[in-house]
Design an enzyme around this catalytic site. Structure first.
Site, PDB file in Angstrom:
ATOM      1  CG  ASP A 216      -2.035   0.958   1.202  1.00 46.50           C
ATOM      2  OD1 ASP A 216      -2.430   1.325   0.075  1.00 46.50           O
ATOM      3  OD2 ASP A 216      -2.532   1.354   2.271  1.00 46.50           O
TER       4      ASP A 216
ATOM      5  CG  HIS B 297      -5.584   7.730   4.455  1.00 45.59           C
ATOM      6  ND1 HIS B 297      -4.889   8.575   3.637  1.00 45.59           N
ATOM      7  CD2 HIS B 297      -5.695   6.563   3.790  1.00 45.59           C
ATOM      8  CE1 HIS B 297      -4.578   7.939   2.517  1.00 45.59           C
ATOM      9  NE2 HIS B 297      -5.065   6.715   2.576  1.00 45.59           N
TER      10      HIS B 297
ATOM     11  CB  ALA C 132     -13.420   2.019   3.226  1.00 46.60           C
TER      12      ALA C 132
ATOM     13  CG  ASN D 286      -6.996   0.443   0.660  1.00 53.50           C
ATOM     14  OD1 ASN D 286      -7.375  -0.415  -0.113  1.00 53.50           O
ATOM     15  ND2 ASN D 286      -5.855   1.073   0.555  1.00 53.50           N
ATOM     16  CB  VAL D 287     -10.664  -1.851   6.157  1.00 51.78           C
ATOM     17  CG1 VAL D 287     -10.970  -1.843   7.645  1.00 51.78           C
ATOM     18  CG2 VAL D 287     -11.939  -1.592   5.357  1.00 51.78           C
TER      19      VAL D 287
END
Ligand SMILES: [Zn+2]
Length: 283
Positions: free
Chosen positions: A76, A173, A203, A223-224
């Protein structure tokens, strides 16, 4: 890559969970196995600073290889070509190159090079145009500023050959004090301009209906991170307040695996499983 394309076709989203250690990784894999859905383990720069690149990568790759569901390992927010090369050599199945701090021209140039190298290694590439606000590792309460321009996105995708595009549509974020609102009209325009799967960072903490609406408009990867950190923190604090007898490691750390699994499973059930297909219009 197929899991991602299939997700966009079926209006579902592959969830990429950022992990920092073994217990989080185990929790994510057990969650995906419980649902029977594919999943991505994200082990990147910031977690490497904590755990070391090769140890953490080895752990994530080992978990993915032994999972009973399709599981990929994703890098990432990489800004460094050396790090991308190193992860591709280690066996990462996808990488995100974040050239959002560069001009569009330079971002295109650098992303194209990442795509060339990653595809040669059999990996797919996610990239980003406008910076996504906030810190990946800690909630900062920052507000979104730049957004993705649909025209620039179309040009970027055509000129780089990138496989997935992270969008900036008001997402941030981390989880802040102010509720985040996604600009779904903008997302719809991006979804019309760009055929590849779109990625929603930040998310964690968004209302499920808003995430489902985003998936209906072309988001195929979520993306978590923050929600797993919160689950870990609560599990650790609860364990410390009620310590088990003896000095066994498993009894102390098991709750982290369980808490991670619950948090991850909720996301996967809501957005990844075949029954989670959203029915909204993509027009
Ligand atoms: Zn991100």
């Amino acid at each position: 890559m197929e899991a991602l394309r299939q997700a966009r076709r079926e209006r579902r989203a592959l969830v990429g969970f950022s992990i920092y250690n073994l217990e989080q990784g185990l929790g994510v894999i057990r969650a995906a196995e419980a649902v029977g859905a594919p999943v991505l383990l994200q082990a990147g720069s910031s977690a490497f600073r904590y755990a070391g690149r090769e140890p953490l990568a080895g752990l994530a790759l080992g978990l993915a290889a032994t999972a009973a569901v399709p599981a990929g390992v994703h890098l990432d927010h990489a800004t460094d070509l050396g790090e991308i090369e190193a992860c591709l050599r280690l066996g990462y199945t996808s990488v995100m190159f974040d050239g959002s701090a560069r001009s569009l021209e330079r971002n295109i140039e650098a992303t194209r090079e990442v795509v060339r190298r990653a595809h040669a290694a059999g990996a797919w590439v996610e990239a980003e145009l406008a910076g996504i606000a906030g810190d990946e590792d800690e909630s900062s309460g920052r507000q979104a500023t730049a957004t993705t321009d649909p025209g620039a996105a179309a040009r970027f995708v055509a000129e780089t050959g990138v496989d997935a595009l992270a969008v900036a549509i008001g997402n941030v974020h981390g989880i802040g004090d102010e509720p985040v609102r996604l600009d779904l009209d903008l997302l719809a325009r991006i979804g019309r301009a760009v055929e590849i799967p779109l990625v929603l960072h930040g998310a964690s903490g968004l209302p499920p209906a808003e995430v489902s609406a985003a998936i209906a408009l072309g988001v195929a990867k979520l993306n978590v991170n923050t929600e797993l950190r919160h689950a870990l923190r609560e599990a650790v604090l609860a364990r410390a307040a009620d310590p088990p007898a003896g000095d066994g490691v498993a009894a102390l750390l098991d709750p982290v695996i369980g808490a991670t699994r619950s948090a991850a499973e909720a996301k996967i059930r809501a957005f990844s499983s075949p029954s989670a297909s959203t029915t909204g219009s993509s027009s």
